[in-house]
Design an enzyme around this catalytic site. Sequence first.
Site, short mmCIF file in Angstrom:
data_model
loop_
_atom_site.label_atom_id
_atom_site.label_comp_id
_atom_site.label_asym_id
_atom_site.label_seq_id
_atom_site.Cartn_x
_atom_site.Cartn_y
_atom_site.Cartn_z
N GLY A 126 0.79 -1.24 0.00
CA GLY A 126 0.00 0.00 0.00
C GLY A 126 0.81 1.28 0.00
O GLY A 126 0.31 2.34 -0.38
N ASP A 129 -5.76 1.60 9.80
CA ASP A 129 -7.18 1.33 10.04
C ASP A 129 -7.34 0.86 11.48
O ASP A 129 -7.39 1.68 12.40
CB ASP A 129 -7.59 0.26 9.01
CG ASP A 129 -9.06 -0.05 9.00
OD1 ASP A 129 -9.52 -0.71 9.94
OD2 ASP A 129 -9.76 0.37 8.06
N GLY A 148 -5.09 -0.58 13.25
CA GLY A 148 -3.81 -0.39 13.93
C GLY A 148 -3.06 -1.70 14.12
O GLY A 148 -1.89 -1.72 14.51
N THR A 183 -1.78 -3.95 11.97
CA THR A 183 -0.56 -4.11 11.17
C THR A 183 0.59 -3.29 11.77
O THR A 183 1.69 -3.81 11.96
CB THR A 183 -0.81 -3.65 9.71
OG1 THR A 183 -1.96 -4.33 9.22
CG2 THR A 183 0.38 -3.93 8.82
N LYS A 201 -7.48 6.40 9.60
CA LYS A 201 -8.91 6.25 9.89
C LYS A 201 -9.08 6.07 11.40
O LYS A 201 -9.18 4.96 11.88
CB LYS A 201 -9.48 5.06 9.12
CG LYS A 201 -9.46 5.27 7.61
CD LYS A 201 -10.44 4.39 6.87
CE LYS A 201 -9.99 2.95 6.82
NZ LYS A 201 -10.80 2.15 5.85
N ASP A 204 -5.65 -0.92 -2.32
CA ASP A 204 -6.37 -1.88 -3.16
C ASP A 204 -7.68 -2.33 -2.54
O ASP A 204 -7.91 -2.21 -1.34
CB ASP A 204 -5.52 -3.13 -3.36
CG ASP A 204 -5.46 -3.98 -2.08
OD1 ASP A 204 -5.06 -3.44 -1.04
OD2 ASP A 204 -5.86 -5.16 -2.14
N ARG A 224 -4.86 -0.17 -7.33
CA ARG A 224 -3.67 0.46 -6.74
C ARG A 224 -3.10 1.54 -7.66
O ARG A 224 -2.46 2.48 -7.22
CB ARG A 224 -2.57 -0.58 -6.47
CG ARG A 224 -2.87 -1.55 -5.36
CD ARG A 224 -1.60 -2.29 -4.98
NE ARG A 224 -1.87 -3.53 -4.26
CZ ARG A 224 -2.06 -3.62 -2.95
NH1 ARG A 224 -2.04 -2.54 -2.21
NH2 ARG A 224 -2.28 -4.79 -2.38
P1 IMP Z 1 -4.92 -2.17 9.91
O1 IMP Z 1 -6.38 -2.52 10.15
O2 IMP Z 1 -4.56 -0.85 10.49
O3 IMP Z 1 -4.04 -3.29 10.37
O4 IMP Z 1 -4.75 -2.04 8.36
C1 IMP Z 1 -4.42 -3.19 7.66
C2 IMP Z 1 -4.20 -2.99 6.22
O5 IMP Z 1 -5.48 -3.03 5.63
C3 IMP Z 1 -3.58 -1.69 5.76
O6 IMP Z 1 -2.17 -1.71 5.77
C4 IMP Z 1 -4.11 -1.65 4.35
O7 IMP Z 1 -3.31 -2.44 3.51
C5 IMP Z 1 -5.48 -2.28 4.49
N1 IMP Z 1 -6.52 -1.27 4.60
C6 IMP Z 1 -7.10 -0.76 5.70
N2 IMP Z 1 -8.05 0.13 5.38
C7 IMP Z 1 -8.06 0.17 4.02
C8 IMP Z 1 -8.82 0.94 3.08
O8 IMP Z 1 -9.70 1.77 3.38
N3 IMP Z 1 -8.54 0.69 1.76
C9 IMP Z 1 -7.59 -0.18 1.35
N4 IMP Z 1 -6.85 -0.90 2.21
C10 IMP Z 1 -7.09 -0.71 3.53
MG MG Z 2 -5.10 -4.58 1.00
#
Ligand code: IMP
Ligand code: MG
Length: 186
Positions: free
Chosen positions: A52, A111, A113, A115, A139, A167, A173
Amino acid sequence: MNSSKEKARNDARKFELLYSQDVIARRIKEMGRQISRDYKDKDPVFLGVLKGCILFLADLIRNISIPIELEFINASSYNDGVERDKEVIMDGGPRISLTGRHVLLVEGIVDSGHTAVEIFKKIKLEEPASIEMVSLLNKPNCRKMPVEIKYVGFEAKDYFLIGFGLDQAQKYRNLPFIGRVLTKDK
Ligand code: IMP
Ligand code: MG
């Protein structure tokens, strides 16, 4: 075959534009300026979170005026769609040693958090001098665990965003803007 006019009309129906190319470029320029000031004489390692980060990282580093090094980490999940990721899988960890280095983690979006927290844990094992994060999008309403992001491009609503590296099931992308999908591709 579609004419380019037809294609533009179809694209307009498919996406809602949220951040245009111009708006993104302007913000990344500002972020580059600020990071260049903050990391002057620190010889930082920019650690991109694939996939991303790619467009953001490419534009950000062209707006950095100090010497940097570049490395990547691959973080993905079993879930390829719009649902929240359940498990973070990491591979291709950094080959540049991060011990004693100033590390700046570069993300496209934060999103839940999840990752970011997993990557922070992994990097801390290498004992860097500092570790901070820059993300083009945040977010905050989706957060499940606390993550400190030092540099945020845009605070977004709880939409599933696509484009500019982001994506949906590996598609979109390459779009030069950020938006959300209104109708699905066949
Ligand atoms: P996390 O929930 O913070 O662990 O986010 C995980 C991963 O989900 C991010 O690194 C993105 O690759 C993907 N992601 C989260 N929100 C979105 C979105 O709105 N669009 C596309 N990918 C997202
Ligand atoms: Mg993704």
